[in-house]
Enzyme design. Structure first.
Site, PDB file in Angstrom:
ATOM      1  N   HIS A   1       0.806  -1.214   0.000  1.00  0.00           N
ATOM      2  CA  HIS A   1       0.000   0.000   0.000  1.00  0.00           C
ATOM      3  C   HIS A   1       0.842   1.268   0.000  1.00  0.00           C
ATOM      4  CE1 HIS A   1      -3.417  -2.616   1.002  1.00  0.00           C
ATOM      5  NE2 HIS A   1      -4.176  -1.619   0.607  1.00  0.00           N
ATOM      6  N   GLY A   2       2.051   1.226   0.503  1.00  0.00           N
ATOM      7  CA  GLY A   2       2.837   2.450   0.511  1.00  0.00           C
ATOM      8  C   GLY A   2       4.209   2.261   1.116  1.00  0.00           C
TER       9      GLY A   2
END
Length: 523
Positions: free
Chosen positions: A370-371
């Site tokens: 996700h990041g």
């Protein structure tokens, strides 16, 4: 897009602006430009409905243009992933599908054939590894380079100036989707495509290109060369999903984000604990409406074009456990992680302790997907720990079967607890850094001030009205949606056009002047 803007588009400068990449004006589903262009696209698409190869080529070219409008000349990354995995997939297919002469006992005819079989499997496995290395190297460089070197510099106590690396929109989505192709060929779950055009169409298909759903090759590839058929039911469902998705994103999500949620997360120290709590509830609704709204529109557009995508959200805030939540939230990613990571690690075909480790590691990697920040790593770890804790408590302590469902008041309590566990997790997901997270928690637990609730509600009436509408509609029975789609399928195209126009009008009335990109574009 106003009438004046529409006329300005047909000027030379206007056309150049439409045709070239503008980082401030990405081409997204909720923009007036896309809605206008999609009308023209649909007209040409229907003209080519009986010319299969020309239609596939037209959609592929439009998809590349769509990606160019989102990430500029970085569309060459999409071409690299597509070409490399198509070539590698073809080689894997020739190795794993080659016929082996068998004896009367059903085994290879002689030892030499057995050796050849093992050799081909080893070569195929190395080719899968090559595909993984190429795809993840591109993903790793553009998404994780600064995070990796910054972390090392922080450990060593050195200063690190982040490199100027542009993160192409949706690179995590199309790399995972392309990886599913080579892995599925190796597992003999899909046959390699002989046509590069077919494979480019699969990887670049614009409805799901930049923010999912992540469509596995085994689900989509068989649809590519099927005759174009759009039934009344598909058309009705497509229109319904586009209308609902547009309303979720451009009305509910964007409005509550701009007018309330962003203010809370930017300066939590300026707000009381009750405002922070309402901000967290608002972000729970914002991220759901933002991401599920995109997925709804992607699935709806694909249906109008004659293709079916799997469901990506299934009322996740109705979940009775964190395990149930991850069966309902971002289903395509959860399925991908389970199919290609959890099962590859051994899944549940091992000791109980190893099962928990496999589950935890899968969610840890899901958080990192996700990041590129420690916030996402910790968020993934919390989700993994929650899944392990629920699995242990439910199956070992209480001895319940996997498919156990709560009833009555216990179900309501389970939904309440699960929702607040997920909402607490969004702090790590949304907060810019650890300091913001700690400020949010400090205000929640030391400066709550429940007596301010009436004033807060009165200060943001439309924000909380939309939040309430979002939650109430979220908990509506599924049968309501089926009835609406059934009614819509009995109407004509004119009624559908009026419905879409009405929603677009509402969007124009409430939207801000700036385009609000979808949250998951950063992933």
């Amino acid at each position: 897009m106003t009438i004046q803007q529409l006329f300005d588009t047909f000027s030379v400068d206007g056309l150049m602006k439409v045709l070239t990449y503008d980082p401030e004006q990405p081409l997204i589903f909720s923009s007036g430009l896309f809605l206008f262009m999609f009308l023209g696209f649909t007209f040409v698409y229907m003209l080519l409905r009986r010319q299969q190869t020309a239609r596939l080529l037209f959609v592929t070219l439009f998809s590349y243009y769509f990606y160019y409008k989102s990430s500029g000349f970085y569309f060459f990354l999409l071409a690299i992933v597509t070409l490399s995995d198509w070539l590698i997939g073809g080689q894997i297919g020739r190795l794993v599908n080659q016929n082996i002469p068998l004896g009367d006992d059903g085994k290879p005819a002689d030892d030499y054939t057995a050796y050849e079989q093992a050799s081909r499997q080893r070569k195929a496995k190395w080719l899968v590894a090559l595909s993984v290395v190429i795809d993840l190297s591109l993903l790793g460089y553009f998404k994780y380079t600064n995070f990796f070197f910054g972390s090392i510099a922080q450990i060593l106590g050195n200063n690190f100036q982040p490199w100027d690396i542009f993160l192409p929109v949706g690179i995590s989505f199309f790399t995972f989707q392309s990886l599913s192709y080579t892995i599925d060929i190796y597992r003999r779950q899909v046959q390699p495509l002989n046509s590069l055009l077919d494979y480019a169409f699969f990887v670049s298909f614009f409805p799901q290109l930049v923010a999912g759903p992540i469509v596995k090759a085994r689900d989509f590839v068989p649809q590519i060369r099927k005759p174009l058929v759009v039934t009344r039911r598909m058309f009705a469902m497509g229109v319904y999903l586009i209308v609902i998705g547009l309303f979720k994103k451009a009305v509910i999500s964007d409005y509550i984000s701009i007018n309330f949620v962003e203010r809370i997360f930017e300066s939590p120290d300026m707000f009381s604990g009750i405002e922070v709590l309402l901000g967290l509830y608002g972000y729970s609704m914002q991220i759901y409406c933002d991401f599920s709204g995109y997925s709804d529109m992607a699935i709806g557009i694909a249906l109008l074009l004659g293709y079916r995508f799997p469901m990506n959200f299934n009322a996740p805030y109705k979940s009775t456990s964190i395990t149930d939540f991850w069966r309902r939230w971002h289903i395509s990613l959860s399925t991908w992680l389970r199919t290609y990571i959890y099962i590859s690690l051994g899944g549940n075909r091992c000791s109980r302790l190893r099962q928990y480790w496999n589950l935890f590691l899968t969610m840890l990697l899901g958080g990192l997907w996700h990041g590129a920040s420690f916030n996402f790593v910790v968020w993934g770890a919390v989700q993994g720990a929650g899944l392990c804790a629920h699995k242990f408590f439910s199956q070992v302590v209480l001895g319940r079967p996997k498919n156990y469902e709560s009833r009555g008041i216990m179900r309501v309590l389970a939904i309440f607890v699960t929702f607040h566990f997920v909402t607490a997790g969004w702090i790590l997901f949304r907060a810019a850094d650890t300091d913001v997270s700690m400020s949010l928690l400090t205000q929640l637990f030391t400066n709550f001030h429940l007596e301010l609730l009436p004033d807060v509600l009165a200060g943001y009436p439309w924000v909380f009205a939309l939040m309430l509408f979002g939650f109430v509609s979220h908990y509506m029975p599924d049968t309501w949606q089926r009835r609406l789609v059934a009614r819509l399928s009995m109407t004509n195209v004119f009624v559908c056009a009026v419905l879409i126009t009405a929603v677009i009008y509402i969007v124009i009335q409430v939207k801000s002047s700036d385009i609000q990109p979808f949250i998951y574009f950063q992933f």
